[in-house]
Write a protein that holds these residues in place. Structure first.
Motif, PDB file in Angstrom:
ATOM      1  N   GLU A 123       5.193 -12.696   0.660  1.00 52.10           N
ATOM      2  CA  GLU A 123       4.328 -13.655  -0.024  1.00 52.10           C
ATOM      3  C   GLU A 123       4.976 -15.050  -0.130  1.00 52.10           C
ATOM      4  OE1 GLU A 123       3.667 -10.940  -3.188  1.00 52.10           O
ATOM      5  OE2 GLU A 123       1.803 -10.193  -2.358  1.00 52.10           O
ATOM      6  N   HIS A 137       5.031 -13.961  -9.899  1.00 51.07           N
ATOM      7  CA  HIS A 137       3.960 -13.086  -9.414  1.00 51.07           C
ATOM      8  C   HIS A 137       4.266 -11.638  -9.775  1.00 51.07           C
ATOM      9  CE1 HIS A 137       1.195 -10.891  -6.975  1.00 51.07           C
ATOM     10  NE2 HIS A 137       2.100 -10.500  -6.102  1.00 51.07           N
ATOM     11  N   HIS A 139       2.362  -7.446 -10.537  1.00 52.75           N
ATOM     12  CA  HIS A 139       1.210  -6.549 -10.372  1.00 52.75           C
ATOM     13  C   HIS A 139       0.930  -5.897 -11.729  1.00 52.75           C
ATOM     14  CE1 HIS A 139       3.086  -6.138  -6.100  1.00 52.75           C
ATOM     15  NE2 HIS A 139       2.335  -7.217  -6.180  1.00 52.75           N
ATOM     16  N   HIS A 198      -4.929  -6.651  -6.747  1.00 55.15           N
ATOM     17  CA  HIS A 198      -3.553  -6.945  -6.337  1.00 55.15           C
ATOM     18  C   HIS A 198      -2.667  -7.358  -7.522  1.00 55.15           C
ATOM     19  CE1 HIS A 198      -0.711  -9.302  -3.411  1.00 55.15           C
ATOM     20  NE2 HIS A 198      -0.074  -8.859  -4.469  1.00 55.15           N
TER      21      HIS A 198
HETATM   22 ZN    ZN Z   1       2.036  -8.859  -4.710  1.00 54.53          ZN
END
Ligand code: ZN
Length: 696
Positions: A123, A137, A139, A198
């Motif tokens: 990413e 980031h 989840h 996601h």
């Molecule tokens: Zn991810």
């Protein structure tokens, strides 16, 4: 969710890495704060980045981005886990129409500041294209609970407010990076971006604000879900009887084993996990509706496969019925997996190597979660993810209806080309996935046997009646092999203790493949002076102990149906007995004979039984041999030798004039256990060559 930011701690992190700009210290600090929160990220999930200006080798200032490297966990982040890349070159890639994953990774590698860095996160381009200095980031469970719903947009806006952006599911990589920057540019006041099915990104120009936003948005989602649960609670928990784990776990483990394309016979480590919350979930009547959907976030598919397998042994009384239930469930699961693979490769017109079609998560009514892993670590990681998944899916039912991600995206993740390229590159250790039991675990020979089994990839349970000696051996081995070696207090001469011990191994590992009856005691006396009680005691351990162990493991081998190996640590004395050593020699000869009978009787199960005749193994460097503790002093006295002299005496006695070590016995055990020859009922001398003890 608690905000753990502490400005003083943050300052300490900046000071800790003087070779880097201050952004690095802050990035390490808040990455660790995120990483310690299991409800945010699990086992390498999530990623973070920071941008900074740094002088290159020519002294020129340039913009760089530090982004999480693959293989790193946010919870124990260090600068080495945040490879630096030239930011300007990465940003230029935005102009491209498309970019393959392979070329993208190549672009990462040619723009690294340090050529030896790990690959930056897949990413990375999302992080690079966004203008903010700090990007977090995760989840987060609460976020994916809301995104995996039919009316996710509505729910997310209700829960999180207006300053959020929402994107549909897009594969990580170049397309996601473009979509993210396009959306963020169109909505300048955005504080947080949600990716359907996601996870969540938060960003800001300082580390604290990016982190604050992560905690604050996730907390909002958690509060929203808590209200829904209060308003729509699920029916209360019911209790169910636990099925017979001694029977079903080896059956399950056997049913999950398979032969890989390279011929390697793969067995899984099973891991059983249970607590009130898990039991409540697996005992629910609507278990398949609640938990039968796909993964929370596609990352998990690599660890858990997309779907769990359900087993319910209620009303199944006989082992045959239990076995039939397991076989049928697995056969249904694998044929569904084949259909998924065939459909996706056909729809996408791609060629891929199919992975094994077997489940990794098995939900067993009355028992809990059982996970399967090629390594013990994999099995435990899988159970961690499963625990969070059950909780999130339970919550989902109060929020609305769980909606899984379309399997075409799951396939892209599971069969990602870069992962496929790694397949078959690493050959497994010979005993990878195998479970072993070594009795007499507190002695020198057990150390050698266990060390060699562990080095060959097996997990080893070491049993002994003497807890103190066992702890010493276990401590020494666990320093190198961690939880792959486990201590087990057990008395081989007591049938009940043996059955209980085997049950513990099964509950912890799912089964057993290699059994090494090695417990033995010695007693020195001429027959005329041999005390009857002492004679019986030696027989109890050396002969009855071997019988009890073999008897107890036969049902395990039978239920597993994958063969197995029994390797008895016999003795040179069986062929060449010694005076004053009647109890030992007779008991060992009896055990040797039991081994041959076992070879005859267990061949139909594919179980091989072999004997190792070792001689004169004194110690392993740290642990002494129990046998030589007893006989050594007497022999030294009779030959007028000191300990070194006695060792030398035995070295000179054998044909090869060599010292026999515990590790040599270990090598012999590994040879038999790794099925290199179709041999059963055989005796392998490991004694330097003693003519009187040649097998005949
Ligand atoms: Zn991810």
């Amino acid at each position: 969710m608690k905000n753990r930011y502490d400005s003083k701690e943050a300052e300490k992190f900046i000071a800790r890495y003087p070779d880097f700009p201050p952004e690095m210290g802050l990035r390490v600090y808040t990455s660790r704060l995120i990483g310690q929160e299991e409800d945010l990220v699990l086992h390498g999930g999530g990623n973070t980045s920071a941008k900074a200006t740094m002088a290159n080798i020519l002294g020129e200032e340039e913009r760089v981005i530090f982004v999480k490297g693959s293989g790193w966990d946010l919870g124990d982040m260090e600068p080495a886990g945040l490879p630096g890349l030239k930011l300007e070159s990465l940003c230029k890639l935005r102009a491209l129409e498309s970019l393959s994953d392979e070329e993208m990774v190549n672009q990462f590698r040619i723009n690294l500041l340090d050529a030896s860095s790990p690959n930056p996160s897949i990413e990375t381009l999302v992080h690079a294209f966004l203008p903010h200095s700090f990007i977090d980031h995760t989840h987060a469970d609460a976020i994916v609970t809301l995104t995996n719903q039919a009316n996710a947009e509505e729910l997310l806006k209700d829960a999180l407010g207006d300053k959020i952006g929402i994107l549909p599911f897009i594969m990580p990589g170049f397309p996601l990076a473009k979509a993210v920057i396009d959306l963020v540019e169109s909505q300048p006041d955005m504080e947080c971006l949600i990716l359907r099915n996601h996870g969540i990104f938060t960003f800001a120009d300082d580390a604290k604000t990016a982190y604050d936003r992560m905690i604050s948005y996730v907390s909002k989602a958690e509060d929203f879900i808590a209200e829904k649960i209060e308003a729509n609670p699920l029916p209360s928990c019911i209790s169910e009887e636990c099925p017979d784990t001694d029977t079903i776990l080896p059956m399950l483990r056997g049913a999950l084993s398979y032969t890989e394309t390279n011929g390697f016979k793969r067995c899984f480590h099973l891991h059983v996990r249970s607590n009130n919350e898990i039991l409540c979930a697996v005992n629910r009547l609507e278990i398949k509706d609640l938990y039968g959907g796909g993964v929370l976030t596609p990352d998990h598919v690599i660890r858990t496969k997309n779907y769990p397998l359900f087993l319910d042994f209620t009303d199944l009384g006989s082992p045959e019925e239990m076995k039939a239930h397991i076989d049928e469930a697995i056969s249904e699961y694998t044929s569904a997996y084949h259909s998924y693979f065939n459909k996706q490769t056909k729809d996408k017109k791609v060629e891929r190597t199919q992975l094994d079609p077997l489940p990794r998560v098995i939900l067993v009514k009355g028992l809990g979660i059982v996970t399967a892993g090629k390594s013990l670590k994999e099995a435990k990681i899988c159970a961690d993810i499963c625990e969070h998944t059950l909780r999130a899916k339970t919550a989902s039912a109060s929020v609305g209806k769980y909606e899984e991600l379309d399997s075409c995206f799951i396939f892209d993740m599971e069969y990602w080309s870069l992962e496929q390229a790694k397949l078959g590159k690493k050959s497994p250790l010979p005993l990878e996935g195998k479970i072993a039991l070594v009795t007499g675990g507190g002695g020198a020979i057990a150390v050698g046997i266990s060390r060699k089994l562990l080095e060959a990839g097996a997990r080893v349970f070491l049993s002994d009646i003497d807890e103190e000696r066992l702890q010493i051996v276990h401590k020494g081995l666990s320093e190198q092999f961690g939880s792959m070696v486990r201590p087990l207090t057990m008395d081989v001469a007591d049938p009940q203790s043996v059955v209980l011990g085997c049950g513990k191994i099964i509950l912890e590992a799912g089964g057993l493949d290699i059994v090494v009856p090695n417990a033995g005691i010695a007693h020195v006396a001429n027959l005329e002076d041999l005390d009857s009680a002492a004679f019986h005691k030696v027989l109890d351990v050396n002969l009855c102990g071997v019988f009890e162990i073999i008897k107890a493991v036969i049902p395990v081998f039978r239920n597993q149906g994958t063969g197995g190996n029994i390797i008895i640590n016999s003795s040179k004395n069986v062929f060449a007995p010694g005076a004053s050593f009647g109890a030992y020699s007779a008991s060992k000869a009896g055990a040797h004979q039991i081994g041959k009978i076992a070879a005859l009787e267990l061949a139909e199960l594919g179980v091989k039984v072999n004997m190792i005749n070792a001689d004169a193994i004194f110690d392993d460097g740290q642990v002494s041999s129990g046998l030589w503790d007893v006989v050594g002093p007497d022999r030294m006295r009779s030959r007028n030798l000191d300990p070194q002299g006695l060792k030398e005496y035995y070295r000179q006695r054998n044909l090869l004039k060599t010292e026999v070590l515990a590790d040599h016995v270990g090598n012999g055990v590994v040879f038999f256990a790794s099925d290199q020859t179709p041999t059963t009922g055989a005796t392998l001398p490991i004694d330097g060559g003693i003519m009187a003890a040649f097998p005949r």
